[in-house]
Design a protein around this motif. Structure first.
Motif, PDB file in Angstrom:
ATOM      1  N   UNK A 167      10.096  12.615  -7.147  1.00 44.41           N
ATOM      2  CA  UNK A 167       9.152  12.319  -6.060  1.00 44.41           C
ATOM      3  C   UNK A 167       8.556  10.924  -6.111  1.00 44.41           C
ATOM      4  N   UNK A 168       9.229   9.983  -6.787  1.00 44.52           N
ATOM      5  CA  UNK A 168       8.743   8.600  -6.792  1.00 44.52           C
ATOM      6  C   UNK A 168       9.888   7.656  -7.113  1.00 44.52           C
ATOM      7  N   UNK A 169       9.822   6.465  -6.558  1.00 52.02           N
ATOM      8  CA  UNK A 169      10.736   5.392  -6.928  1.00 52.02           C
ATOM      9  C   UNK A 169       9.886   4.149  -7.176  1.00 52.02           C
ATOM     10  N   UNK A 170      10.328   3.312  -8.111  1.00 50.20           N
ATOM     11  CA  UNK A 170       9.566   2.130  -8.476  1.00 50.20           C
ATOM     12  C   UNK A 170      10.522   1.058  -8.934  1.00 50.20           C
ATOM     13  N   UNK A 171      10.181  -0.187  -8.688  1.00 48.97           N
ATOM     14  CA  UNK A 171      11.032  -1.268  -9.161  1.00 48.97           C
ATOM     15  C   UNK A 171      10.503  -2.632  -8.776  1.00 48.97           C
ATOM     16  N   UNK A 172      11.242  -3.648  -9.208  1.00 47.53           N
ATOM     17  CA  UNK A 172      11.011  -5.037  -8.825  1.00 47.53           C
ATOM     18  C   UNK A 172      12.229  -5.514  -8.049  1.00 47.53           C
ATOM     19  N   UNK A 173      12.004  -6.185  -6.942  1.00 47.21           N
ATOM     20  CA  UNK A 173      13.110  -6.676  -6.129  1.00 47.21           C
ATOM     21  C   UNK A 173      12.919  -8.157  -5.849  1.00 47.21           C
ATOM     22  N   UNK A 174      13.979  -8.968  -6.067  1.00 52.55           N
ATOM     23  CA  UNK A 174      13.870 -10.399  -5.782  1.00 52.55           C
ATOM     24  C   UNK A 174      13.835 -10.654  -4.285  1.00 52.55           C
ATOM     25  N   UNK A 175      13.046 -11.646  -3.889  1.00 58.53           N
ATOM     26  CA  UNK A 175      12.948 -12.015  -2.488  1.00 58.53           C
ATOM     27  C   UNK A 175      13.674 -13.334  -2.246  1.00 58.53           C
ATOM     28  N   UNK A 176      13.980 -13.589  -0.987  1.00 57.67           N
ATOM     29  CA  UNK A 176      14.768 -14.772  -0.637  1.00 57.67           C
ATOM     30  C   UNK A 176      14.044 -16.071  -0.988  1.00 57.67           C
ATOM     31  N   UNK A 177      12.703 -16.053  -1.009  1.00 52.91           N
ATOM     32  CA  UNK A 177      11.951 -17.263  -1.313  1.00 52.91           C
ATOM     33  C   UNK A 177      11.746 -17.488  -2.806  1.00 52.91           C
ATOM     34  N   UNK A 178      12.386 -16.654  -3.647  1.00 53.08           N
ATOM     35  CA  UNK A 178      12.268 -16.799  -5.090  1.00 53.08           C
ATOM     36  C   UNK A 178      11.210 -15.927  -5.724  1.00 53.08           C
ATOM     37  N   UNK A 180       9.029 -12.113  -6.084  1.00 48.70           N
ATOM     38  CA  UNK A 180       9.407 -10.732  -6.356  1.00 48.70           C
ATOM     39  C   UNK A 180       8.422  -9.791  -5.664  1.00 48.70           C
ATOM     40  N   UNK A 181       8.926  -8.637  -5.271  1.00 45.67           N
ATOM     41  CA  UNK A 181       8.062  -7.581  -4.777  1.00 45.67           C
ATOM     42  C   UNK A 181       8.125  -6.419  -5.753  1.00 45.67           C
ATOM     43  N   UNK A 182       6.964  -5.973  -6.192  1.00 43.99           N
ATOM     44  CA  UNK A 182       6.860  -4.765  -6.989  1.00 43.99           C
ATOM     45  C   UNK A 182       6.531  -3.629  -6.041  1.00 43.99           C
ATOM     46  N   UNK A 193       1.688  21.184   7.244  1.00 49.39           N
ATOM     47  CA  UNK A 193       2.204  20.477   8.418  1.00 49.39           C
ATOM     48  C   UNK A 193       3.729  20.466   8.451  1.00 49.39           C
ATOM     49  N   UNK A 194       4.363  20.858   7.351  1.00 47.97           N
ATOM     50  CA  UNK A 194       5.817  20.800   7.184  1.00 47.97           C
ATOM     51  C   UNK A 194       6.336  19.384   7.415  1.00 47.97           C
ATOM     52  N   UNK A 195       5.673  18.425   6.761  1.00 46.95           N
ATOM     53  CA  UNK A 195       6.057  17.023   6.864  1.00 46.95           C
ATOM     54  C   UNK A 195       6.258  16.444   5.470  1.00 46.95           C
ATOM     55  N   UNK A 196       7.186  15.519   5.351  1.00 53.37           N
ATOM     56  CA  UNK A 196       7.289  14.705   4.162  1.00 53.37           C
ATOM     57  C   UNK A 196       6.393  13.486   4.317  1.00 53.37           C
ATOM     58  N   UNK A 197       5.671  13.140   3.263  1.00 51.41           N
ATOM     59  CA  UNK A 197       4.728  12.023   3.307  1.00 51.41           C
ATOM     60  C   UNK A 197       5.085  11.047   2.193  1.00 51.41           C
ATOM     61  N   UNK A 198       5.356   9.797   2.558  1.00 62.23           N
ATOM     62  CA  UNK A 198       5.655   8.741   1.594  1.00 62.23           C
ATOM     63  C   UNK A 198       4.525   7.726   1.615  1.00 62.23           C
ATOM     64  N   UNK A 199       3.956   7.496   0.451  1.00 59.55           N
ATOM     65  CA  UNK A 199       2.950   6.443   0.307  1.00 59.55           C
ATOM     66  C   UNK A 199       3.643   5.256  -0.357  1.00 59.55           C
ATOM     67  N   UNK A 200       3.839   4.195   0.418  1.00 57.67           N
ATOM     68  CA  UNK A 200       4.614   3.033  -0.020  1.00 57.67           C
ATOM     69  C   UNK A 200       3.668   1.914  -0.438  1.00 57.67           C
ATOM     70  N   UNK A 201       3.514   1.731  -1.758  1.00 54.58           N
ATOM     71  CA  UNK A 201       2.697   0.644  -2.296  1.00 54.58           C
ATOM     72  C   UNK A 201       3.601  -0.542  -2.611  1.00 54.58           C
ATOM     73  N   UNK A 202       3.167  -1.748  -2.229  1.00 58.79           N
ATOM     74  CA  UNK A 202       3.914  -2.970  -2.529  1.00 58.79           C
ATOM     75  C   UNK A 202       2.941  -4.052  -2.992  1.00 58.79           C
TER      76      UNK A 202
END
Length: 263
Positions: A167-178, A180-182, A193-202
């Motif tokens: 129920x979670x994914x995490x990582x570091x991704x390089x950006x085009x300007x050099x 990183x996004x965590x 509610x029968x809904x999936x809820x994603x809380x996307x922290x960046x």
């Protein structure tokens, strides 16, 4: 994250509308999405069904243009449509010369008609009621030429309940300007509610934000009456990548819906 005692207020202060702040880092986080394979999957089905690539394509919920780019690379004249101006800004920068239009999936109206309409990466799951999904299917159908094809995927109810292992994914991704996004994205299923809820922290440098995304799962049994009501002449619901009929526990299905040749 070292802020557990203040997490609620901090998240509230960092909250953004879905697909707004995320637009600037979306391509970095989604760099491994197989848009090229999805495009081959869709275009192979379309060619086998008699479409020759003429008549143009409309890519709904195009986002930053990842799938739009693959359709264009395959030689199609393609238009992209999305609700988020922030996502469209990235798409226009990525694909100069491609027409991109802001619009709501449930109500958009363009002057053109297309041989192929697409909507991928569970975008239609963001429509949280069958009525809204039905409206979007009707709009897609209205923009098809006679004999045209609407191709889309959706997460099923199982897929929305069990989105990621752990129920979670995490990582570091390089950006085009050099830089990183965590990112740390957590998922839970709202049973009431029968809904999936994603809380996307960046986090990018000193900038931090959270977007909350909600999805409703749709099974084949949910889709078929909506496809009929939208006016599609026939359809196939399959699994990727072998076009096999979906298993009962399939987390995602693909739908290929045809407009009648005399409509």
């Amino acid at each position: 994250m070292g802020r557990r005692g203040r997490r609620g207020p901090i998240l509230a202060g960092m909250q953004r509308q879905p697909f707004t702040a995320l637009a600037a880092v979306y391509d970095a986080i989604m760099a491994d999405v197989e848009y090229d394979h999805w495009a081959d999957f869709v275009l192979t089905f379309a060619r086998d069904g008699g479409l020759d690539g003429s008549g143009g394509a409309l890519d709904l919920a195009c986002g930053t243009g990842g799938f739009t780019r693959e359709l264009r690379a395959a030689g199609l004249e393609v238009t992209g449509l999305d609700f988020s101006e922030e996502m469209l800004r990235e798409a226009r920068s990525r694909l100069p010369g491609v027409p991109f239009v802001q619009g709501d999936l449930r109500s958009f109206a363009l002057p053109e008609r297309f041989s192929l309409v697409t909507c991928v990466f569970d975008s239609l799951n963001n429509l949280l009621t069958p009525e809204d999904l039905g409206a979007a299917l009707g709009r897609a159908r209205a923009h098809l030429r006679p004999g045209g094809l609407f191709a889309f995927d959706v997460n099923t109810r199982v897929g929305v309940r069990e989105l990621w292992e752990g129920d979670a994914i995490e990582g570091l991704a390089p950006m085009a300007d050099g830089g990183e996004v965590h990112y740390h994205w957590s998922h839970h299923h709202d049973a009431e509610a029968d809904l999936g809820v994603v809380q996307a922290f960046c986090r990018v440098g000193e900038l931090e934000f959270v977007e909350t995304h909600r999805e409703r799962g749709y099974d084949p049994a949910d889709l078929e009456p909506l496809l009929a009501a939208a006016g599609f002449a026939r359809w196939e619901i399959v699994e990727y990548p072998d076009y096999a009929p979906p298993e009962p526990d399939a987390p995602r299905v693909w739908v290929f819906a045809w407009a009648g040749s005399d409509q």
